[in-house]
Design a protein around this motif. Sequence first.
Motif, PDB file in Angstrom:
ATOM      1  N   ASP A 146     -11.912  16.261 -25.056  1.00  0.00           N
ATOM      2  CA  ASP A 146     -11.946  14.812 -24.863  1.00  0.00           C
ATOM      3  C   ASP A 146     -10.828  14.119 -25.637  1.00  0.00           C
ATOM      4  OD1 ASP A 146     -14.160  15.330 -23.365  1.00  0.00           O
ATOM      5  OD2 ASP A 146     -15.523  14.021 -24.480  1.00  0.00           O
ATOM      6  N   GLU A 147     -10.591  14.582 -26.861  1.00  0.00           N
ATOM      7  CA  GLU A 147      -9.542  13.976 -27.679  1.00  0.00           C
ATOM      8  C   GLU A 147      -8.158  14.236 -27.100  1.00  0.00           C
ATOM      9  OE1 GLU A 147     -11.189  14.184 -32.207  1.00  0.00           O
ATOM     10  OE2 GLU A 147     -10.873  16.099 -31.184  1.00  0.00           O
ATOM     11  N   LEU A 148      -7.970  15.418 -26.552  1.00  0.00           N
ATOM     12  CA  LEU A 148      -6.683  15.738 -25.932  1.00  0.00           C
ATOM     13  C   LEU A 148      -6.454  14.861 -24.702  1.00  0.00           C
ATOM     14  CD1 LEU A 148      -4.118  17.382 -25.630  1.00  0.00           C
ATOM     15  CD2 LEU A 148      -5.449  19.137 -24.428  1.00  0.00           C
ATOM     16  N   ALA A 149      -7.477  14.717 -23.876  1.00  0.00           N
ATOM     17  CA  ALA A 149      -7.352  13.868 -22.690  1.00  0.00           C
ATOM     18  C   ALA A 149      -7.055  12.433 -23.089  1.00  0.00           C
ATOM     19  CB  ALA A 149      -8.628  13.937 -21.854  1.00  0.00           C
ATOM     20  N   ARG A 150      -7.688  11.958 -24.159  1.00  0.00           N
ATOM     21  CA  ARG A 150      -7.445  10.591 -24.620  1.00  0.00           C
ATOM     22  C   ARG A 150      -6.023  10.449 -25.147  1.00  0.00           C
ATOM     23  NH1 ARG A 150      -9.933   6.464 -22.864  1.00  0.00           N
ATOM     24  NH2 ARG A 150     -11.800   7.786 -22.901  1.00  0.00           N
ATOM     25  N   ARG A 151      -5.504  11.485 -25.801  1.00  0.00           N
ATOM     26  CA  ARG A 151      -4.118  11.454 -26.281  1.00  0.00           C
ATOM     27  C   ARG A 151      -3.157  11.329 -25.094  1.00  0.00           C
ATOM     28  NH1 ARG A 151      -1.233  14.181 -30.605  1.00  0.00           N
ATOM     29  NH2 ARG A 151      -3.120  13.835 -31.861  1.00  0.00           N
ATOM     30  N   VAL A 152      -3.383  12.134 -24.064  1.00  0.00           N
ATOM     31  CA  VAL A 152      -2.544  12.069 -22.865  1.00  0.00           C
ATOM     32  C   VAL A 152      -2.665  10.701 -22.203  1.00  0.00           C
ATOM     33  CG1 VAL A 152      -2.203  13.005 -20.534  1.00  0.00           C
ATOM     34  CG2 VAL A 152      -2.625  14.555 -22.464  1.00  0.00           C
ATOM     35  N   CYS A 153      -3.890  10.201 -22.123  1.00  0.00           N
ATOM     36  CA  CYS A 153      -4.134   8.884 -21.524  1.00  0.00           C
ATOM     37  C   CYS A 153      -3.401   7.793 -22.296  1.00  0.00           C
ATOM     38  CB  CYS A 153      -5.636   8.613 -21.506  1.00  0.00           C
ATOM     39  SG  CYS A 153      -6.106   6.961 -20.986  1.00  0.00           S
ATOM     40  N   ASP A 154      -3.484   7.820 -23.608  1.00  0.00           N
ATOM     41  CA  ASP A 154      -2.796   6.822 -24.429  1.00  0.00           C
ATOM     42  C   ASP A 154      -1.293   6.863 -24.189  1.00  0.00           C
ATOM     43  OD1 ASP A 154      -5.157   5.931 -25.605  1.00  0.00           O
ATOM     44  OD2 ASP A 154      -4.942   7.225 -27.369  1.00  0.00           O
TER      45      ASP A 154
ATOM     46  N   LEU B 149       0.823  -1.210   0.000  1.00  0.00           N
ATOM     47  CA  LEU B 149       0.000   0.000   0.000  1.00  0.00           C
ATOM     48  C   LEU B 149       0.860   1.265   0.000  1.00  0.00           C
ATOM     49  CD1 LEU B 149      -2.868  -0.960   2.483  1.00  0.00           C
ATOM     50  CD2 LEU B 149      -3.018  -0.723  -0.004  1.00  0.00           C
ATOM     51  N   ALA B 150       1.988   1.204   0.692  1.00  0.00           N
ATOM     52  CA  ALA B 150       2.872   2.374   0.744  1.00  0.00           C
ATOM     53  C   ALA B 150       3.406   2.696  -0.648  1.00  0.00           C
ATOM     54  CB  ALA B 150       4.023   2.120   1.706  1.00  0.00           C
ATOM     55  N   VAL B 151       3.802   1.656  -1.388  1.00  0.00           N
ATOM     56  CA  VAL B 151       4.309   1.878  -2.747  1.00  0.00           C
ATOM     57  C   VAL B 151       3.166   2.307  -3.665  1.00  0.00           C
ATOM     58  CG1 VAL B 151       5.417   0.785  -4.731  1.00  0.00           C
ATOM     59  CG2 VAL B 151       6.193   0.243  -2.427  1.00  0.00           C
ATOM     60  N   ARG B 152       1.997   1.715  -3.495  1.00  0.00           N
ATOM     61  CA  ARG B 152       0.850   2.082  -4.334  1.00  0.00           C
ATOM     62  C   ARG B 152       0.514   3.556  -4.176  1.00  0.00           C
ATOM     63  NH1 ARG B 152      -3.913  -2.380  -4.639  1.00  0.00           N
ATOM     64  NH2 ARG B 152      -4.709  -0.665  -5.908  1.00  0.00           N
ATOM     65  N   LYS B 153       0.622   4.074  -2.951  1.00  0.00           N
ATOM     66  CA  LYS B 153       0.334   5.490  -2.740  1.00  0.00           C
ATOM     67  C   LYS B 153       1.324   6.367  -3.489  1.00  0.00           C
ATOM     68  CE  LYS B 153      -0.350   8.896   0.955  1.00  0.00           C
ATOM     69  NZ  LYS B 153      -0.347   9.112   2.428  1.00  0.00           N
ATOM     70  N   LEU B 154       2.583   5.976  -3.497  1.00  0.00           N
ATOM     71  CA  LEU B 154       3.604   6.755  -4.197  1.00  0.00           C
ATOM     72  C   LEU B 154       3.381   6.737  -5.712  1.00  0.00           C
ATOM     73  CD1 LEU B 154       6.829   5.683  -2.251  1.00  0.00           C
ATOM     74  CD2 LEU B 154       5.586   7.844  -2.053  1.00  0.00           C
ATOM     75  N   VAL B 155       3.114   5.543  -6.267  1.00  0.00           N
ATOM     76  CA  VAL B 155       2.969   5.467  -7.715  1.00  0.00           C
ATOM     77  C   VAL B 155       1.670   6.121  -8.176  1.00  0.00           C
ATOM     78  CG1 VAL B 155       4.419   3.425  -7.879  1.00  0.00           C
ATOM     79  CG2 VAL B 155       1.940   3.140  -7.683  1.00  0.00           C
ATOM     80  N   ALA B 156       0.656   6.129  -7.318  1.00  0.00           N
ATOM     81  CA  ALA B 156      -0.581   6.833  -7.667  1.00  0.00           C
ATOM     82  C   ALA B 156      -0.295   8.306  -7.897  1.00  0.00           C
ATOM     83  CB  ALA B 156      -1.612   6.656  -6.557  1.00  0.00           C
ATOM     84  N   GLY B 157       0.552   8.876  -7.055  1.00  0.00           N
ATOM     85  CA  GLY B 157       0.917  10.274  -7.225  1.00  0.00           C
ATOM     86  C   GLY B 157       1.676  10.525  -8.513  1.00  0.00           C
ATOM     87  N   VAL B 158       2.517   9.572  -8.909  1.00  0.00           N
ATOM     88  CA  VAL B 158       3.282   9.712 -10.151  1.00  0.00           C
ATOM     89  C   VAL B 158       2.334   9.778 -11.349  1.00  0.00           C
ATOM     90  CG1 VAL B 158       4.886   8.548 -11.714  1.00  0.00           C
ATOM     91  CG2 VAL B 158       5.374   8.637  -9.263  1.00  0.00           C
ATOM     92  N   VAL B 159       1.395   8.847 -11.438  1.00  0.00           N
ATOM     93  CA  VAL B 159       0.470   8.809 -12.570  1.00  0.00           C
ATOM     94  C   VAL B 159      -0.414  10.044 -12.585  1.00  0.00           C
ATOM     95  CG1 VAL B 159      -1.441   7.538 -13.652  1.00  0.00           C
ATOM     96  CG2 VAL B 159       0.491   6.294 -12.663  1.00  0.00           C
ATOM     97  N   ARG B 160      -0.903  10.442 -11.414  1.00  0.00           N
ATOM     98  CA  ARG B 160      -1.774  11.619 -11.344  1.00  0.00           C
ATOM     99  C   ARG B 160      -1.024  12.889 -11.752  1.00  0.00           C
ATOM    100  NH1 ARG B 160      -3.455  10.509  -6.780  1.00  0.00           N
ATOM    101  NH2 ARG B 160      -5.369   9.438  -7.384  1.00  0.00           N
ATOM    102  N   ASP B 161       0.211  13.038 -11.288  1.00  0.00           N
ATOM    103  CA  ASP B 161       1.012  14.203 -11.665  1.00  0.00           C
ATOM    104  C   ASP B 161       1.247  14.252 -13.168  1.00  0.00           C
ATOM    105  OD1 ASP B 161       1.217  15.005  -9.040  1.00  0.00           O
ATOM    106  OD2 ASP B 161       3.257  14.250  -8.750  1.00  0.00           O
ATOM    107  N   LEU B 162       1.569  13.095 -13.752  1.00  0.00           N
ATOM    108  CA  LEU B 162       1.838  13.056 -15.181  1.00  0.00           C
ATOM    109  C   LEU B 162       0.598  13.452 -15.987  1.00  0.00           C
ATOM    110  CD1 LEU B 162       3.954   9.777 -15.527  1.00  0.00           C
ATOM    111  CD2 LEU B 162       4.766  12.128 -15.784  1.00  0.00           C
ATOM    112  N   PHE B 163      -0.549  12.940 -15.588  1.00  0.00           N
ATOM    113  CA  PHE B 163      -1.767  13.260 -16.326  1.00  0.00           C
ATOM    114  C   PHE B 163      -2.074  14.749 -16.236  1.00  0.00           C
ATOM    115  CE2 PHE B 163      -6.306  13.799 -16.916  1.00  0.00           C
ATOM    116  CZ  PHE B 163      -6.533  13.066 -18.073  1.00  0.00           C
TER     117      PHE B 163
END
Length: 412
Positions: free
Chosen positions: A379-387, A341-355
């Motif tokens: 919507d298309e821009l968000a999908r591009r970032v998501c991809d 859970l400790a690592v999951r919390k850290l990586v969640a922040g990484v993905v959220r920051d990147l998005f």
Amino acid sequence: MTDAWNDIKPELGFGAQSRANYAENPLRSRGRLFKEPESPTRTPFQRDRDRIIHSSAFRRLKHKTQVFVYHEGDHYRTRLTHTIEVSQIARSLARALKLDEDLAECLALSHDLGHTPFGHEGEDVMHDCMAPFGGFDHNAQSLRVVTHLEQRYAEFDGLNLAWETLEGLVKHNGPLVDGTGAPLGKFAGGQLPFAIRSYAERQDLLLGTWPGAEAQAAAIADDIAYDAHDLDDGLRAGLFAIDDMREVPFLADILADVDRAYPHLEESRKIHEIVRRSITRMVEDVIRHGFMNLAELAPQSAQDIRMAGRCIVGFSPELTAAEKEVKRFLFARVYRHEDVLAVRKLVAGVVRDLFRGFLADPGLMPKPWSIGLEELGDDELARRVCDYIAGMTDRYAIEEHRRLFDDTPELR
């Protein structure tokens, strides 16, 4: 087809000698979205398998996490090793049940191509980030990868896989809509993911039926592999002890068998015995139950499997209940372990920051992702970032975060 093609087919194993009439027949494939000449040496499903293996998305699986991040060591599973294990089990099931082994292998090899970095935590965060734009689902993203994001061929985007491969990939867990077209399962009350909806406008994948038996074999192989390797990785990581497994009857019975046969076995070998026997019992149960279902249904074609209205290749009721207990144990002891859970919390922040960072300034993405941004709606821009983010490996996601932010965590 040419006479030469017809002459060579039996020698290459294209015949139906070991394939039941309810299996998918590659010689009767519904074809590809974009017409291509047939191969004189490979069935459509063999070509699909080869295209998947040679794809960029498949190569990236070696640096994508299952439960543990890649820093944990070289002996824990990645998406790639998991995928290979699923493929082996799927082929074993297909061979025993007289299905098309190549199609089962195809579906096993492609089932995780759409996963984000950092395992299910990455997927959960991506779904939250994409909630205003239609959400995110890794299975739908796998379809998007093989139909759009892989851009290797001169005449089309995607891998142009056979209809049966795409159908099995998109609905390997069962039908996605009911008779009225309303979404089922986790999509009930909402809408199907963007990638599935958009592709359905181009090709009908019969979203309201069960998939063929090969897809069902690949799906249950995924469950078997997941349970076995998470037990293995959890034990070797010290997240729980061997004796803790005695609280699960299915595992306690296997452990008792191992102790009787090898009372003084060293722990590393005991772990392997437990894991291999777990896989064997689950595989044999699926085969026995599969033959019982087939005898009851008496299907004469692959379409009969689709129209059966239920899963044909799966666990017996007894093992279904036992496997749920295994999953509950793993959830408590592995997925909710404080270290994980400790690592999951850290990586969640990484993905959220990147998005958030790329959505605010999409020009920060490298080419070709940053090309043509002015033509995209929200919507298309968000999908591009998501991809872009979904395609990242764990390692690359950390590197990109480090490039853009000053507080990148050390995942040790």
